[in-house]
Design a protein around this motif. Structure first.
Motif, PDB file in Angstrom:
ATOM      1  N   TYR A 136       0.825  -1.188   0.000  1.00  0.00           N
ATOM      2  CA  TYR A 136       0.000   0.000   0.000  1.00  0.00           C
ATOM      3  C   TYR A 136       0.869   1.251   0.000  1.00  0.00           C
ATOM      4  O   TYR A 136       1.858   1.317   0.716  1.00  0.00           O
ATOM      5  CB  TYR A 136      -0.929  -0.007   1.223  1.00  0.00           C
ATOM      6  N   PRO A 137       0.496   2.231  -0.823  1.00  0.00           N
ATOM      7  CA  PRO A 137       1.241   3.485  -0.819  1.00  0.00           C
ATOM      8  C   PRO A 137       0.742   4.393   0.304  1.00  0.00           C
ATOM      9  O   PRO A 137      -0.402   4.267   0.730  1.00  0.00           O
ATOM     10  CB  PRO A 137       0.905   4.089  -2.182  1.00  0.00           C
ATOM     11  N   VAL A 138       1.639   5.251   0.784  1.00  0.00           N
ATOM     12  CA  VAL A 138       1.254   6.190   1.840  1.00  0.00           C
ATOM     13  C   VAL A 138       1.688   7.594   1.468  1.00  0.00           C
ATOM     14  O   VAL A 138       2.348   7.811   0.449  1.00  0.00           O
ATOM     15  CB  VAL A 138       1.892   5.801   3.193  1.00  0.00           C
ATOM     16  N   GLY A 141       5.060   9.365  -0.717  1.00  0.00           N
ATOM     17  CA  GLY A 141       5.612   8.628  -1.837  1.00  0.00           C
ATOM     18  C   GLY A 141       6.200   7.278  -1.492  1.00  0.00           C
ATOM     19  O   GLY A 141       6.743   6.594  -2.344  1.00  0.00           O
ATOM     20  N   ASP A 142       6.086   6.874  -0.216  1.00  0.00           N
ATOM     21  CA  ASP A 142       6.576   5.541   0.148  1.00  0.00           C
ATOM     22  C   ASP A 142       5.514   4.487  -0.169  1.00  0.00           C
ATOM     23  O   ASP A 142       4.316   4.781  -0.181  1.00  0.00           O
ATOM     24  CB  ASP A 142       6.863   5.447   1.664  1.00  0.00           C
ATOM     25  N   VAL A 143       5.992   3.269  -0.398  1.00  0.00           N
ATOM     26  CA  VAL A 143       5.092   2.129  -0.528  1.00  0.00           C
ATOM     27  C   VAL A 143       5.573   1.053   0.437  1.00  0.00           C
ATOM     28  O   VAL A 143       6.769   0.748   0.481  1.00  0.00           O
ATOM     29  CB  VAL A 143       5.083   1.562  -1.965  1.00  0.00           C
ATOM     30  N   TYR A 144       4.631   0.515   1.216  1.00  0.00           N
ATOM     31  CA  TYR A 144       5.005  -0.508   2.189  1.00  0.00           C
ATOM     32  C   TYR A 144       4.414  -1.855   1.839  1.00  0.00           C
ATOM     33  O   TYR A 144       3.345  -1.948   1.242  1.00  0.00           O
ATOM     34  CB  TYR A 144       4.545  -0.111   3.605  1.00  0.00           C
ATOM     35  N   PHE A 145       5.126  -2.875   2.277  1.00  0.00           N
ATOM     36  CA  PHE A 145       4.609  -4.236   2.180  1.00  0.00           C
ATOM     37  C   PHE A 145       3.889  -4.550   3.478  1.00  0.00           C
ATOM     38  O   PHE A 145       4.397  -4.296   4.566  1.00  0.00           O
ATOM     39  CB  PHE A 145       5.755  -5.238   1.984  1.00  0.00           C
ATOM     40  N   SER A 146       2.707  -5.121   3.354  1.00  0.00           N
ATOM     41  CA  SER A 146       1.915  -5.460   4.530  1.00  0.00           C
ATOM     42  C   SER A 146       2.227  -6.888   4.965  1.00  0.00           C
ATOM     43  O   SER A 146       1.802  -7.851   4.331  1.00  0.00           O
ATOM     44  CB  SER A 146       0.424  -5.322   4.204  1.00  0.00           C
ATOM     45  N   VAL A 147       2.972  -7.009   6.052  1.00  0.00           N
ATOM     46  CA  VAL A 147       3.370  -8.347   6.483  1.00  0.00           C
ATOM     47  C   VAL A 147       2.169  -9.187   6.910  1.00  0.00           C
ATOM     48  O   VAL A 147       2.178 -10.412   6.794  1.00  0.00           O
ATOM     49  CB  VAL A 147       4.410  -8.296   7.626  1.00  0.00           C
ATOM     50  N   LYS A 186      10.838   3.991  -1.657  1.00  0.00           N
ATOM     51  CA  LYS A 186      11.028   5.143  -0.774  1.00  0.00           C
ATOM     52  C   LYS A 186      10.926   6.431  -1.575  1.00  0.00           C
ATOM     53  O   LYS A 186      11.688   6.633  -2.523  1.00  0.00           O
ATOM     54  CB  LYS A 186      12.413   5.082  -0.110  1.00  0.00           C
ATOM     55  N   GLY A 187      10.015   7.295  -1.181  1.00  0.00           N
ATOM     56  CA  GLY A 187       9.898   8.586  -1.843  1.00  0.00           C
ATOM     57  C   GLY A 187      11.192   9.371  -1.700  1.00  0.00           C
ATOM     58  O   GLY A 187      11.863   9.293  -0.685  1.00  0.00           O
ATOM     59  N   ALA A 188      11.536  10.096  -2.762  1.00  0.00           N
ATOM     60  CA  ALA A 188      12.824  10.792  -2.783  1.00  0.00           C
ATOM     61  C   ALA A 188      12.833  11.981  -1.838  1.00  0.00           C
ATOM     62  O   ALA A 188      11.867  12.731  -1.752  1.00  0.00           O
ATOM     63  CB  ALA A 188      13.142  11.253  -4.197  1.00  0.00           C
ATOM     64  N   LYS A 189      13.939  12.131  -1.152  1.00  0.00           N
ATOM     65  CA  LYS A 189      14.178  13.353  -0.373  1.00  0.00           C
ATOM     66  C   LYS A 189      15.141  14.208  -1.185  1.00  0.00           C
ATOM     67  O   LYS A 189      15.837  13.701  -2.081  1.00  0.00           O
ATOM     68  CB  LYS A 189      14.799  12.995   0.977  1.00  0.00           C
ATOM     69  N   GLY A 205      13.382   0.019  -2.153  1.00  0.00           N
ATOM     70  CA  GLY A 205      13.853  -0.472  -0.863  1.00  0.00           C
ATOM     71  C   GLY A 205      14.844  -1.604  -1.088  1.00  0.00           C
ATOM     72  O   GLY A 205      14.915  -2.187  -2.164  1.00  0.00           O
ATOM     73  N   TRP A 206      15.570  -1.915  -0.034  1.00  0.00           N
ATOM     74  CA  TRP A 206      16.687  -2.848  -0.176  1.00  0.00           C
ATOM     75  C   TRP A 206      16.245  -4.239  -0.627  1.00  0.00           C
ATOM     76  O   TRP A 206      16.859  -4.851  -1.504  1.00  0.00           O
ATOM     77  CB  TRP A 206      17.414  -2.937   1.168  1.00  0.00           C
TER      78      TRP A 206
END
Length: 471
Positions: A136-138, A141-147, A186-189, A205-206
């Motif tokens: 899901y995006p937040v 600009g980040d997108v996370y994986f929902s464990v 990861k959204g750019a800073k 992400g890594w």
RNA sequence: GGCGGUGUGGCCGAGUGGUUAGGCAGAGGUUUGCAAAACCUCGCACCCCGGUUCAAUUCCGGGCGCCGCCUCCA
């Protein structure tokens, strides 16, 4: 017998069966290139190099992939510190890594993909994960994986989400649905390298790169995934979750993890600042000694780094190389006959490697061969039948080569100016021979002592003197 | 705390329910002008306490020690 491999996933040894008969696909997590490689990197690279060579020797058609992580927080940090671009930093240390590993006999991978070359694949993977509801995006600009969306999360590292919650050390990001959710994108800073994406400019992400690149080159299900034990969690756990959430297929059949190099019984790592760079070690010890140190212990055991350990490994290597040379010299003077009979050492050697790549046992077999071979050298020098020795030497070369420790085909003199040194030594030995013929042993010994002081060992043989450099 | 690993002769390091691991270092010997290399011989190891067994270093239980992961890390 057949190959048996310890699988981190099941925590036991299992008979090895590849996805496709006769073929093995291997993906090993490579370095993040922000600094010089240390002994730990060499340990992992050598461990999987031997594993790869073993598969090949057992007749498998091997595809070996090792990635380069060339976009990462630490690279960016380093670039900012040095006032240059992250790409320049990554490029410099990628070269350093490759050069250093080559020095300890690690063969280049078949494919060495870089994260920055696979942004498109990674973005596509994130889109698919969002599509299945696993990501899901937040805001930002980040997108996370929902464990929580992946029921099998924690299976590889054998831990449960609920247990891990107790160990939360940092306050959770309020944008995450679960504290253990991890960043896919990861959204750019400002000032960071970034690539366009549906969620705005950013970077991967890594964990994402390994999923994208392994599946691209090896397919949705492949045979072996390797890396250091510290990668089991979270890196490999997350990789598995990302990959299987998309494909629903088993991502990896065998998870293999190498043990650490320690210093004073403590893990060598950048964060502990107790690491020794591989190049520093190689400046003081011969490369084959370093490799011997790494191969003389099982790949899953820790290895404690010490000067004494390296000296001992160097002595072991000397025994290998001296035998190869003595045997070669003895055979040069003998007729060319080979009865091609396989020696029992070979069966023992491969039986050792087939038992979860037991290199210490395999090395022991090599020493047994060397011992038997040395006896044969004397017989051949005395005019005996050379066939058996020839078989021993050929077998030795073949087996040592599987460990990357064959004195006959590897380790050319690294020293620059080696030829000049060689001719100087020859000249001195020539003078010494004249002294010896004149029974002037005082002079002869003086020359030899000086050579020994300079690191040249002289051996007087029936056919004349022989020398080698000892460090 | 959760999870995983580990404890072998001076040192490194495999392995096994009863039979030689291997190496390094050390001692003696053979060989050598002396060495080097090589060969021969030598040290009878398995953290502690119980249990299973005819027999345990090896299996089971408990204890103690050490290491790692749980945060970036090969």
């Amino acid at each position: 017998m057949g190959l048996v491999v310890y699988n981190t996933f099941s925590r036991r040894k299992e008979p090895f069966e590849p996805v496709a008969a006769g073929r093995v696909s291997i993906y090993v997590c490579g370095p993040t290139v922000y600094d010089l490689p240390h002994l730990g990197h060499a340990r992992a690279a050598v461990a999987f190099d031997v594993i790869r060579r073993t598969f090949r020797a057992l007749g498998y058609d091997v595809t070996y992939v090792m990635n380069i992580t060339d976009v990462d927080d630490k690279i960016i940090t380093r670039a900012n510190e040095e006032g240059r671009s992250p790409f320049a930093v990554a490029d410099e240390y990628t070269r350093a890594y490759q050069a250093s590993m080559a020095r300890v006999g690690v063969l280049p991978p078949d494919i060495a993909p870089r994260a920055t070359g696979h942004i498109i694949e990674m973005v596509a993977l994130v889109e698919q994960l969002i599509g299945t509801g696993a990501a899901y995006p937040v805001e930002g600009g980040d997108v996370y994986f929902s464990v929580r969306s992946f029921g099998k999360y924690g299976e590889l590292s054998n831990r449960s989400l609920d247990d891990m919650r107790a160990g939360e050390r940092v306050e959770p990001d309020p944008r995450k649905r679960d504290p253990m959710d991890f960043a896919l994108w990861k959204g750019a800073k400002p000032g960071e390298p970034s690539w366009p994406s549906p969620w705005g400019p950013g970077r991967p992400g890594w964990h994402l790169e390994c999923s994208a690149m392994s599946m691209k080159y090896l397919g949705e299900s492949f045979d072996v995934h390797g890396g250091g034990q510290d990668l089991i969690f979270p890196h490999h756990e997350n990789e598995r979750a990302q990959s299987e959430a998309v494909t629903t297929a088993p991502f990896v059949r065998f998870w293999l993890h190498n043990g650490f190099v320690t210093i004073n019984e403590e893990k060598m790592s950048k964060s502990l600042k107790n690491f020794v760079s591989l190049d520093d070690v190689l400046a003081q010890y011969p490369a084959p000694a370093v490799r011997m140190l790494l191969v003389a212990a099982h790949y899953r055991s820790p290895i404690d780094f010490s000067p004494d350990g390296l000296d001992e490994a160097g002595a072991m290597w000397q025994r290998f190389s001296t035998f190869a040379r003595n045997a070669t010299d003895a055979l040069d003077a003998a007729p060319e006959i080979d009865d091609g009979r396989p020696l029992s050492f070979e069966a023992d050697f491969f039986a050792a490697l087939e038992d979860d790549f037991n290199t210490p046992s395999a090395v022991a077999v090599l020493f047994e061969l060397v011992n038997a071979g040395n006896v044969l050298v004397e017989q051949v020098e005395a005019g005996g039948d050379p066939r058996l020795l020839r078989a021993h030497l050929a077998t030795f070369s073949k087996m040592a080569g599987v460990l990357g420790l064959d004195p006959l085909t590897q380790w050319p003199a690294e020293e620059s100016g080696a030829e000049i040194v060689g001719s100087l030594v020859e000249s001195l030995l020539e003078m010494r021979e004249r002294a010896r013929e004149a029974r002037d042993f005082e002079t002869a010994d003086l020359i030899r002592e000086r050579l020994v002081k300079a690191g040249v060992v002289v051996e007087d043989r029936p056919g004349g003197p022989r020398w080698r450099i000892k460090r």
